[in-house]
Design a protein around this motif. Structure first.
Motif, mmCIF file in Angstrom:
data_model
loop_
_atom_site.group_PDB
_atom_site.id
_atom_site.type_symbol
_atom_site.label_atom_id
_atom_site.label_comp_id
_atom_site.label_asym_id
_atom_site.label_seq_id
_atom_site.Cartn_x
_atom_site.Cartn_y
_atom_site.Cartn_z
ATOM 1 N N GLN A 1 0.912 -1.083 0.145
ATOM 2 C CA GLN A 1 -0.064 -0.142 -0.109
ATOM 3 C C GLN A 1 0.811 1.241 0.193
ATOM 4 O O GLN A 1 0.342 2.526 -0.156
ATOM 5 N N THR A 2 2.199 1.246 0.397
ATOM 6 C CA THR A 2 2.981 2.257 0.492
ATOM 7 C C THR A 2 3.837 2.266 -0.720
ATOM 8 O O THR A 2 4.885 3.154 -0.813
ATOM 9 N N PHE B 1 -3.392 14.098 -3.531
ATOM 10 C CA PHE B 1 -4.163 12.957 -2.848
ATOM 11 C C PHE B 1 -5.526 12.842 -2.966
ATOM 12 O O PHE B 1 -6.293 13.786 -3.215
ATOM 13 N N ASN B 2 -5.855 11.764 -3.371
ATOM 14 C CA ASN B 2 -7.148 11.195 -3.794
ATOM 15 C C ASN B 2 -7.593 10.110 -2.963
ATOM 16 O O ASN B 2 -7.280 8.859 -3.053
ATOM 17 N N PRO B 3 -8.586 10.470 -1.910
ATOM 18 C CA PRO B 3 -9.154 9.397 -0.831
ATOM 19 C C PRO B 3 -9.532 7.920 -1.577
ATOM 20 O O PRO B 3 -9.158 6.986 -0.991
ATOM 21 N N GLU B 4 -10.042 8.197 -2.737
ATOM 22 C CA GLU B 4 -10.573 6.860 -3.369
ATOM 23 C C GLU B 4 -9.497 6.148 -3.970
ATOM 24 O O GLU B 4 -9.637 4.910 -3.940
ATOM 25 N N GLY C 1 -6.228 5.677 -0.545
ATOM 26 C CA GLY C 1 -6.774 5.273 0.511
ATOM 27 C C GLY C 1 -6.292 6.085 1.559
ATOM 28 O O GLY C 1 -6.567 7.275 1.625
ATOM 29 N N ASP C 2 -5.726 5.380 2.865
ATOM 30 C CA ASP C 2 -5.507 6.098 3.919
ATOM 31 C C ASP C 2 -4.296 7.348 3.878
ATOM 32 O O ASP C 2 -3.384 7.025 3.092
ATOM 33 N N LYS C 3 -4.737 8.527 4.348
ATOM 34 C CA LYS C 3 -3.986 9.775 4.352
ATOM 35 C C LYS C 3 -2.355 9.419 4.823
ATOM 36 O O LYS C 3 -1.458 10.074 4.215
ATOM 37 N N LYS C 4 -2.593 8.791 6.092
ATOM 38 C CA LYS C 4 -0.948 8.516 6.543
ATOM 39 C C LYS C 4 -0.208 7.471 5.615
ATOM 40 O O LYS C 4 1.055 7.681 5.568
ATOM 41 N N VAL D 1 3.634 8.426 3.807
ATOM 42 C CA VAL D 1 4.774 7.468 3.865
ATOM 43 C C VAL D 1 5.157 7.654 2.327
ATOM 44 O O VAL D 1 6.501 7.604 2.287
ATOM 45 N N ARG D 2 4.469 7.458 1.484
ATOM 46 C CA ARG D 2 4.650 7.434 0.182
ATOM 47 C C ARG D 2 5.459 8.832 -0.321
ATOM 48 O O ARG D 2 6.386 8.697 -0.933
#
Length: 399
Positions: free
Chosen positions: A53-54, A303-306, A309-312, A316-317
Motif C-alpha cells: 500500500q506504500t 491526494f485522492n482518498p478513493e 486510501g489512508d492519508k497516513k 509514507v509514500r
C-alpha cells in the motif's frame, strides 16, 4: 399450572440462550486461538500489505524523477562552492568602490580628507565615508605590547584580531568602531585610529571600549537626525565591509570564536571552517530542504482518498519520494566529485581537483542524513500502527 408452564418455558429459553452464547464464545475462542497460532504468518502478511500500500505508484515515480532533477540542478548550478578571489580583487567588487575608493589617497586629497582629524570618538560623516574601516588598521599595534590584539592570532591576522570582522559581533562593535573612528580587538581593548601625514591610518592611543559603545548609542538616540545618519552610514559601511571580505581567500572567522581564541579561529579556517564555507553549506541545506518542502506540498495536493486510501499511508509514500530522490542526488554528487578529484590527482591537475571538490554538496548530504533518521522513525511508527490495528481487528470477539 399455567404459571409453572410459563416459568418453565422462560427457563428453557434462557438455557438455550446461554448454550447459544457458550457455543458462540467457544467458536470465537477457537477462532482467536487460530489467529494467535498463525500470528507470525498473519503479521508477515500484514507487513507485506503495508509495503504494497506504500509502494510508489506511477505518479509517485514521476515525482521522484522530478525531485531528483531539481536537487541535481541545485547542486551544480545554485549551491556549489564558488571560487575564492584575492583580497584586493574581492575588494574591487565592493559596492560603491567605483564611485569612491576610500583607500585611494589621491581622491581623498582631492576631497580634502586625506587624513583623519576628528575629535576623539566623533568623526564627521565625510570622514566616515571617505576613509577605510578603522578596524582594518594594524600599523602602530607594536607600540602597545601585551594589549595589542594582533599577537598570536594565526593565519587570519587582523580578521580575527579586530572584532569588527566578526560576522555577528561585528555588526555591533564594527559599526561602533566606524562611528567613533576606533578599533576594538578580540581582547576588548580599544584604540583611537588617526592618520599619518601621508594619509595612512595607524593606532595612535588607547580608547575606552565602554565609550566606544556609549558614544555610538548617544549618537543614535540623543543627537537627532545627524547622529542617526552617522550610525546608519556606519552600519551600512560595516555591512559592505563584511560582504567584501567573506568570499575572499582569507574570508572571515566563524562567529564569536575569535573573541575567545583568535588563533583557534585561524586554525579552523585553515581546515575550511570559515564563514564563506559555512554560508555555502547553509545555503545548500536550505535549498535542499526548500525543494523537499515544495515536492511534498505538490505531492500531497494530488491526494485522492478513493485511489490513494489512508492519508497516513500516502504520507509514507511522500516521504519515500523525498528520501529516494535525496539519496540518488547525493550519491551521484559524491560519485561525480570523487571521479573528478581522482582524475585531477592522477594527472597532477590541482585546478581540476579543486573544481571537483567545490561541487561537493555537504549541506545536501547533511539534510538527507537527517531525513533518513527522522523519516525512518516516522515510517516505522505508521507501519506499527497499521499492523497492530489490523491485527487487533482480527482478534476482536464479535459477540
Amino acid at each position: 399450572m399455567e404459571e409453572l408452564e410459563a416459568k418453565r418455558a422462560k427457563v428453557r429459553s434462557g438455557a438455550k440462550e446461554v448454550i447459544s452464547q457458550g457455543e458462540k464464545i467457544a467458536t470465537e475462542s477457537l477462532r482467536v486461538a487460530e489467529v494467535a497460532h498463525n500470528a507470525p504468518i498473519i503479521l508477515k502478511n500484514l507487513d507485506e500489505e503495508f509495503e504494497a500500500q506504500t509502494k510508489l505508484s506511477g505518479k509517485d515515480v514521476a515525482f521522484l524523477f522530478f525531485a531528483t532533477a531539481l536537487q541535481c540542478v541545485r547542486q551544480y548550478v545554485l549551491t556549489d562552492f564558488k571560487e575564492r578571489k584575492g583580497n584586493e580583487e574581492e575588494a574591487n567588487n565592493t559596492i560603491g568602490k567605483k564611485t569612491f575608493d576610500p583607500h585611494d589617497l589621491k581622491k581623498r586629497k582631492e576631497a580634502g580628507f586625506e587624513t583623519r582629524h576628528h575629535k576623539l570618538y566623533n568623526p564627521t560623516i565625510d570622514e566616515i565615508i571617505l576613509h577605510p574601516a578603522p578596524f582594518d588598521t594594524t600599523k602602530g599595534s607594536g607600540n602597545f605590547k601585551d594589549i595589542t590584539p594582533f599577537r598570536s592570532v594565526g593565519s587570519l591576522k587582523h580578521r580575527v584580531g579586530a572584532i569588527g570582522h566578526d560576522p555577528i559581533l561585528g555588526w555591533i562593535f564594527g559599526t561602533a568602531n566606524i562611528a567613533t573612528s576606533t578599533l576594538t580587538g578580540w581582547n576588548m581593548q580599544s584604540f583611537h585610529i588617526l592618520s599619518t601625514k601621508s594619509g595612512g591610518d595607524f593606532m595612535k592611543m588607547r580608547a575606552d571600549t565602554g565609550k566606544v559603545l556609549s558614544y555610538t548609542f548617544d549618537k543614535l538616540v540623543n543627537e537627532g537626525l545627524k547622529g542617526k545618519i552617522i550610525v546608519g552610514t556606519s552600519l551600512a559601511k560595516e555591512g559592505v565591509h563584511l560582504l567584501s571580505d567573506v568570499n575572499s581567500i582569507e574570508s572571515l572567522p566563524l562567529p564569536v570564536i575569535s573573541t575567545l581564541d583568535p588563533k583557534f579561529a585561524s586554525e579552523l579556517a585553515e581546515y575550511g571552517l570559515d564563514m564563506s564555507n559555512i554560508l555555502t553549506i547553509s545555503k545548500q541545506a536550505t535549498w535542499a530542504a526548500a525543494i523537499n518542502l515544495l515536492i511534498a506540498m505538490i505531492h500531497r495536493m494530488t491526494f485522492n482518498p478513493e485511489k490513494d486510501g489512508d492519508k497516513k499511508l500516502f504520507e509514507v509514500r511522500t516521504r519515500k519520494i523525498l528520501d529516494y530522490s535525496n539519496v540518488i542526488a547525493s550519491a551521484s554528487n559524491i560519485l561525480v566529485v570523487a571521479i573528478g578529484a581522482s582524475i585531477g590527482a592522477l594527472t597532477d591537475n590541482a585546478g581540476l581537483t579543486k573544481k571537483a571538490l567545490r561541487k561537493l554538496d555537504i549541506g545536501g548530504i547533511a539534510v538527507i542524513l537527517h531525513r533518513l533518521i527522522s523519516d525512518r522513525a516516522f515510517i516505522q511508527q505508521i507501519k506499527q500502527e497499521f499492523i497492530l490495528n489490523s491485527f487487533d481487528k482480527l482478534i476482536q470477539v464479535d459477540m
